[in-house]
Enzyme design. Structure first.
Site, PDB file in Angstrom:
ATOM      1  CG  ASP A 138      -1.971  -1.070   1.166  1.00  0.00           C
ATOM      2  OD1 ASP A 138      -2.385  -1.434   0.057  1.00  0.00           O
ATOM      3  OD2 ASP A 138      -2.365  -1.562   2.242  1.00  0.00           O
ATOM      4  CG  MET A 180      -5.673  -5.322  -2.927  1.00  0.00           C
ATOM      5  SD  MET A 180      -4.451  -6.445  -2.169  1.00  0.00           S
ATOM      6  CE  MET A 180      -5.417  -7.973  -2.051  1.00  0.00           C
TER       7      MET A 180
END
Lengths: 407, 407
Positions: A138, A180
């Site tokens: 991330d 994601m």
């Protein structure tokens, strides 16, 4: 303290290079302290309380190198987040095994785990050096230019969108790819990583840093489709409305929460399907297709950035050096050197509180001010991370042949 | 006939290597007939009736080679299937441009298009040599050992499952990956391509060659999860019940059909989501995740089998040689030489009727007789296609440390 031992573990979601960091710790630790066993806990803190250890210092170099090149977490991982009682269990085990150095490889939830363990150790008077080693696709750790694992996942996303864009060019329509990223849009933004020509997709990128407005989304898809006859869209799973509620949650029937209280967004194709349905129904476009990249983007065997591999290894080695010489606990961070133009990084030891449980998101400067897209500054920042050997798509020059009929 | 020209086009779903076949045709044609222009029709037969041609023989070699290495269809593709009226439009254009050789790169729907065009040409007395060049990730063309495009898609699926299996090992639960393949299970079966150890996933593989029984599926998932504490499942999008109705259709709210009358199964994550929901509800397993590989498996930039690249190029070259020397229309096929142990193929020209509109599925011998899995014979058949440089996952030897507490 005699017979001191070193412990390393892996927490949170797997990445393509987390095993590089593991091997970096093991190799550097057994070089620096040849007489100290290096233990690995299976499945993170869960393996510590369960006393489930393997002796990594007995592994051959050939095996360690092969494991380093393997994605996911070779020791196994966990989503467990210890409270004070859990920590008491941890210290009991560490004490029994005379473990004095603890390296935990993970994201911001894992760094918070390290912070709790370190604080409880200080409170209990247990001499434990705790170093957090960053890892997350991330890229949402504070004070890091980027985190190991991000670049390889970004490369996967960039290559996937480059391919999906070529596919969409061959059979035109609208394509929506869901990536994601709960709060930080860095991974979705990497969809732009392979763009080279003005009409290359993705043509629209929706990130959690901005409020998602369904009407604006539809208008932008329509405008692109009208202009190019096709449209490729990158969407973060974490897009949300003005109230902060994720669009995926609004559309989902059931909601699952993990041990950290996070809503489960991954592992379902519903957001892509629902956005496609919206486009079909509202814009009357016939060919609309959606993909959810899911687990492929973090664990695909064989898509890795060489820069990411090298840095993930070094961050593990640096953690051992900090444990020897820094005289304090902390979180290793990658910071980029700026000024001279080329790409270079350095490794710093930050206080655990600088990273633990906090989330970095994309700066405004990395987003396009007018359109739903990233800025050139983002692409400039991203490119060196993807590796020099990024595959390139080519087009025919396409010399037109004059029509002979129906002129 | 003076000023003869050659035409090449691409039909059906893109693949990673369809442009290799295109470049094989162009390079071989301009070497054999240096004075004949080679035209490419944009978007297959649709570009022919629209007279939308580019002159491929004017492209540089550097561009052609770069395009050959690029996935999807550089000329654009189509799902159009011509009827007699459509064919009349085609001949009008071919005649106007003096096109006498037509190469069409595509799957079994495209080979049926070639058959129709060839028959209508014969009926109309138009001198046209028609050669179908095989391409499909489904590997469902009759009398072909395998088809260009399959091996690269199979490699993507094998690498994806190898990574998903490592991810599932790190964070255990049930993982369901849905793979393309309406009637033929070859691509889903490739999920087994990277397995090396007895407990490597996928542990269960569901193919359209067998009737899908929901209760058996649940029992097999449960048995695997009980035994290993985790379970990785590969499912073909085309799985169906005893009546032949796809499971995806039973579960889907709306059904979309293409110009060939086929139900649209791809481009939706519903099957994976619904199977996950079934496992959660019925087996009470908490961590269940599903992915739908979608368009990534056929167009991902940077995942290609070297064997597939080489053969896709050669099948284009062979098509030109057959057009020159065979004296008849047909479909080029790849057949494997057996007997001597090593891997080798030869290229044959089959009658169009042997391939057109027919679908090859997996033989019983390629499936496991007892379990929902492929047989060792299938893996033996698959391995050489994936390329010698297939990445390999490694594991720690994992020397256990004796427990000191709670012994």
């Amino acid at each position: 303290m005699p017979d001191q031992k070193i412990l390393v573990a892996q927490g949170g979601g797997p990445t393509a290079v987390i095993n590089q960091s593991l091997v970096g710790v093991v190799e550097e630790a057994r070089r620096c302290w040849p007489d100290r066993p290096v233990y690995g806990a299976r499945h993170g803190v869960r393996g510590i309380v369960a006393e489930d250890f393997v002796e990594l210092s007995r592994e051959t170099r050939a095996t360690l190198e092969a494991v380093a090149a393997t994605p996911a977490a070779a020791l196994g991982s966990t989503r467990d987040k210890p409270d004070a009682a859990y920590c008491t269990g941890i210290f009991k085990v560490l004490q029994a095994h005379a473990i004095t150095q603890f390296f935990y490889i993970g994201g911001n939830d894992s760094s918070d785990t390290v912070r709790i363990v370190a604080e409880e150790a200080a409170r209990a008077g247990y001499p434990l050096r705790c170093i957090h080693i960053p890892k997350t696709i991330d890229n949402d750790l504070m004070e890091n230019d980027h985190t190991p694992g991000y670049a390889s996942a970004a490369r996967f996303v960039a290559q996937a969108f480059a391919g999906a864009d070529l596919d969409n060019r061959a059979l035109p329509g609208v394509y929506v790819g869901v990536v994601m990223g709960r709060h930080a849009g860095f991974l979705t933004a990497a969809a732009a990583g392979c763009r080279t020509r003005a009409d290359d997709g993705p043509h629209l990128i929706y990130l959690p840093e901005r409020v998602f407005d369904t009407e604006r989304f539809l208008a932008e898809v329509k405008a692109t489709h009208d202009r190019l006859g096709r449209c490729v869209v990158a969407v973060s799973e974490g897009i949300h409305d003005a109230s902060g509620e994720p669009i995926a949650v609004q559309l989902a029937k059931t909601v699952e929460r993990d041990a950290h209280g996070n809503v489960q967004l991954s592992g379902s194709g519903a957001l892509a399907d629902d956005l496609c349905e919206l486009i079909k129904t509202r814009l009357k476009i016939k060919r609309v297709r959606g993909d959810t990249f899911g687990y492929l983007q973090r664990s695909f065997l064989g898509c890795v950035s060489a820069v990411d591999q090298r840095e993930a290894r070094e961050v593990g080695e640096a953690a051992v050096q900090f444990a020897r010489h820094a005289g304090r606990d902390g979180s290793v961070a990658i910071q980029r050197l700026s000024g001279a133009g080329g790409y270079a990084v350095e490794f710093k030891l930050l206080p655990l509180t600088a990273v633990a449980g906090r989330t970095r998101v994309m700066d405004e400067a990395l987003l396009d001010a007018a359109r739903s897209d990233v800025s050139p500054a983002f692409v400039h920042w991203l490119r060196p991370l993807l590796g020099a050997d990024l595959p390139q798509a080519a087009r025919l020059a396409g010399h037109p042949v004059a029509r002979l009929l129906d002129k």
